[in-house]
Design an enzyme around this catalytic site. Structure first.
Site, PDB file in Angstrom:
ATOM      1  N   ARG A  16       0.832  -1.213   0.031  1.00  0.00           N
ATOM      2  CA  ARG A  16       0.122  -0.054  -0.141  1.00  0.00           C
ATOM      3  C   ARG A  16       0.983   1.093  -0.082  1.00  0.00           C
ATOM      4  O   ARG A  16       1.050   2.091  -1.012  1.00  0.00           O
ATOM      5  CB  ARG A  16      -1.056  -0.185   1.219  1.00  0.00           C
ATOM      6  CG  ARG A  16      -2.195   0.855   1.307  1.00  0.00           C
ATOM      7  CD  ARG A  16      -1.552   2.377   1.513  1.00  0.00           C
ATOM      8  NE  ARG A  16      -1.194   2.602   2.740  1.00  0.00           N
ATOM      9  CZ  ARG A  16      -0.604   3.609   3.141  1.00  0.00           C
ATOM     10  NH1 ARG A  16      -0.523   4.842   2.429  1.00  0.00           N
ATOM     11  NH2 ARG A  16      -0.013   3.619   4.358  1.00  0.00           N
ATOM     12  N   ASP A  17       1.568   1.478   0.955  1.00  0.00           N
ATOM     13  CA  ASP A  17       2.390   2.772   1.052  1.00  0.00           C
ATOM     14  C   ASP A  17       3.346   2.734   0.102  1.00  0.00           C
ATOM     15  O   ASP A  17       3.657   3.935  -0.408  1.00  0.00           O
ATOM     16  CB  ASP A  17       2.998   2.646   2.716  1.00  0.00           C
ATOM     17  CG  ASP A  17       3.388   3.925   3.065  1.00  0.00           C
ATOM     18  OD1 ASP A  17       3.474   4.911   2.200  1.00  0.00           O
ATOM     19  OD2 ASP A  17       3.559   3.891   4.493  1.00  0.00           O
ATOM     20  N   HIS A 210       5.667   3.766  13.031  1.00  0.00           N
ATOM     21  CA  HIS A 210       5.746   3.709  11.446  1.00  0.00           C
ATOM     22  C   HIS A 210       6.847   4.807  11.019  1.00  0.00           C
ATOM     23  O   HIS A 210       6.272   5.933  11.029  1.00  0.00           O
ATOM     24  CB  HIS A 210       4.338   4.098  11.012  1.00  0.00           C
ATOM     25  CG  HIS A 210       4.244   3.965   9.444  1.00  0.00           C
ATOM     26  ND1 HIS A 210       3.391   3.218   8.746  1.00  0.00           N
ATOM     27  CD2 HIS A 210       4.810   5.054   8.501  1.00  0.00           C
ATOM     28  CE1 HIS A 210       3.714   3.596   7.383  1.00  0.00           C
ATOM     29  NE2 HIS A 210       4.363   4.782   7.139  1.00  0.00           N
ATOM     30  N   HIS A 212       9.675   6.527   8.463  1.00  0.00           N
ATOM     31  CA  HIS A 212      10.431   6.794   7.194  1.00  0.00           C
ATOM     32  C   HIS A 212      11.883   6.879   7.303  1.00  0.00           C
ATOM     33  O   HIS A 212      12.223   7.530   8.206  1.00  0.00           O
ATOM     34  CB  HIS A 212       9.506   7.653   6.513  1.00  0.00           C
ATOM     35  CG  HIS A 212       8.146   7.192   5.906  1.00  0.00           C
ATOM     36  ND1 HIS A 212       7.851   7.487   4.700  1.00  0.00           N
ATOM     37  CD2 HIS A 212       7.259   6.648   6.397  1.00  0.00           C
ATOM     38  CE1 HIS A 212       6.806   7.232   4.478  1.00  0.00           C
ATOM     39  NE2 HIS A 212       6.087   6.479   5.699  1.00  0.00           N
ATOM     40  N   CYS A 243       5.379   9.652   0.664  1.00  0.00           N
ATOM     41  CA  CYS A 243       4.269  10.200   1.116  1.00  0.00           C
ATOM     42  C   CYS A 243       3.922  11.084  -0.056  1.00  0.00           C
ATOM     43  O   CYS A 243       4.810  11.570  -0.587  1.00  0.00           O
ATOM     44  CB  CYS A 243       4.275  11.068   2.386  1.00  0.00           C
ATOM     45  SG  CYS A 243       3.001  12.269   2.764  1.00  0.00           S
ATOM     46  N   ASN A 252       9.801   4.381   3.337  1.00  0.00           N
ATOM     47  CA  ASN A 252       9.513   3.743   4.608  1.00  0.00           C
ATOM     48  C   ASN A 252      10.862   3.019   4.960  1.00  0.00           C
ATOM     49  O   ASN A 252      11.541   2.557   4.167  1.00  0.00           O
ATOM     50  CB  ASN A 252       8.451   2.878   4.529  1.00  0.00           C
ATOM     51  CG  ASN A 252       7.160   3.360   4.457  1.00  0.00           C
ATOM     52  OD1 ASN A 252       6.576   3.591   5.396  1.00  0.00           O
ATOM     53  ND2 ASN A 252       6.809   3.501   3.292  1.00  0.00           N
TER      54      ASN A 252
HETATM   55 ZN    ZN Z   1       4.638   5.501   5.472  1.00  0.00          ZN
END
Ligand code: ZN
Length: 306
Positions: A16-17, A210, A212, A243, A252
């Site tokens: 996803r990210d 979470h 990065h 992002c 990430n």
């Molecule tokens: Zn992220």
């Protein structure tokens, strides 16, 4: 220093990210193949896709196809990212294909405005209804707070404000709250202070870090959170991701770098590092370019094993 946890939980967010932020279009079939590989590594949590509006994030317009295509495996929880009520309704058409939802907002007004076009309070009000509906559907709920450690537009974000938003998400039904260092602004000293405060204030809630690696501090921040007793992390295979706003907010912290470091420290993840590296290698083949993870290039540390 506190005793380190003996094991931690890792949610892989690359599908996803990561895929959301790749300039290339990745076919649904390739995504399914990569997610199936990730499911076989021992990972127990994977964020598979997001039901955002296809015209906003075309890279994830195949959400339903991906969710339908991936193999369900015993012991692997799939989550999907949900922006709002409409997204939840679309996801619920495939209710049996996933176990958890993540909802998100930013701690800072400006980032929230630029990311989802509304204020933080307006986001919270909308998410409360969405979380109630997700709970009624029997889904586990994670609330992710972006820009928890700093905002690229506003600078410092008050930790007290982040924790207040976390309490609101918990009150709205979230079993888990994730703290996102969305544009890689956190430093380890700050992370220490933050997780110490979070642990005090948010009892009975799973706290997830979470990070990065935008500025190369991802792993240091993982260690800082770990030293404060954090047992839940989100990372992305190959160091995919970033992002959408502002441009340049890449990366990430990489799953294989996190897993390799934790295993070397004697902290278990249940993940087989070689299989994870294999999944990232396959992703490099799909994207046609090298990915950023260090362990992907260097290979695992193996001097202890011969
Ligand atoms: Zn992220």
């Amino acid at each position: 220093m506190r005793e380190l946890p003996s094991s931690v939980r890792i949610r892989e967010v690359g599908p996803r990210d990561g895929f959301q932020n790749e300039p290339e279009t990745i076919s649904a079939a390739d995504k399914v193949r990569l997610i199936d590989m990730l499911s076989a590594t021992g990972l127990r949590r994977i964020e598979v896709t997001s039901f955002v509006r296809p015209d906003v994030i075309p890279q994830l317009s195949d959400a339903a196809g991906v969710l339908t295509g991936v193999q369900r495996r015993e012991g692997v929880a799939f989550s999907v990212l949900i922006p709002n009520q409409r997204g939840l309704e679309r996801a619920l058409e495939l209710r049996e294909r996933f176990d958890e939802v993540s909802v998100f907002l930013s701690a800072s007004e400006t980032h929230n405005q630029r990311n989802v076009n509304r204020g933080v309070e307006e986001s919270l009000a909308g998410l409360e209804a969405t979380l109630a509906a997700a709970g009624a559907a029997g889904l586990r709920r994670e609330g992710v707070i972006a820009t928890s450690f700093g905002c690229p537009y506003e600078g410092e974000v008050a930790p007290g404000r982040v924790l207040e938003i976390a309490e609101r998400l918990a009150a709205a039904g979230c079993e888990e709250v994730g703290f996102g260092d969305t544009t890689g602004m956190a430093n380890p000293r700050q992370v220490h202070g933050f997780f110490a405060a979070a642990r005090e204030r948010l009892t009975g809630i799973e706290l997830t870090a979470h990070f990065h690696n935008t500025r190369g501090q991802g792993l240091a921040n993982v260690v800082a959170a770990l030293e404060e007793g954090c047992e839940s992390f989100e990372s992305s295979f190959g160091e995919l991701g970033g992002c959408p706003v502002p441009p340049g907010s890449t990366g990430n912290v990489s799953s294989e770098d996190v897993v390799s470091m934790l295993h070397e420290m004697g902290v278990e993840t249940g993940i087989e590092l070689a299989s994870l590296i294999e999944a990232s290698r396959t992703a490099q083949g799909v994207l046609g370019r090298p990915l950023g993870a260090h362990v992907l290039r260097a290979g695992p540390v193996d001097w202890r094993r011969d």
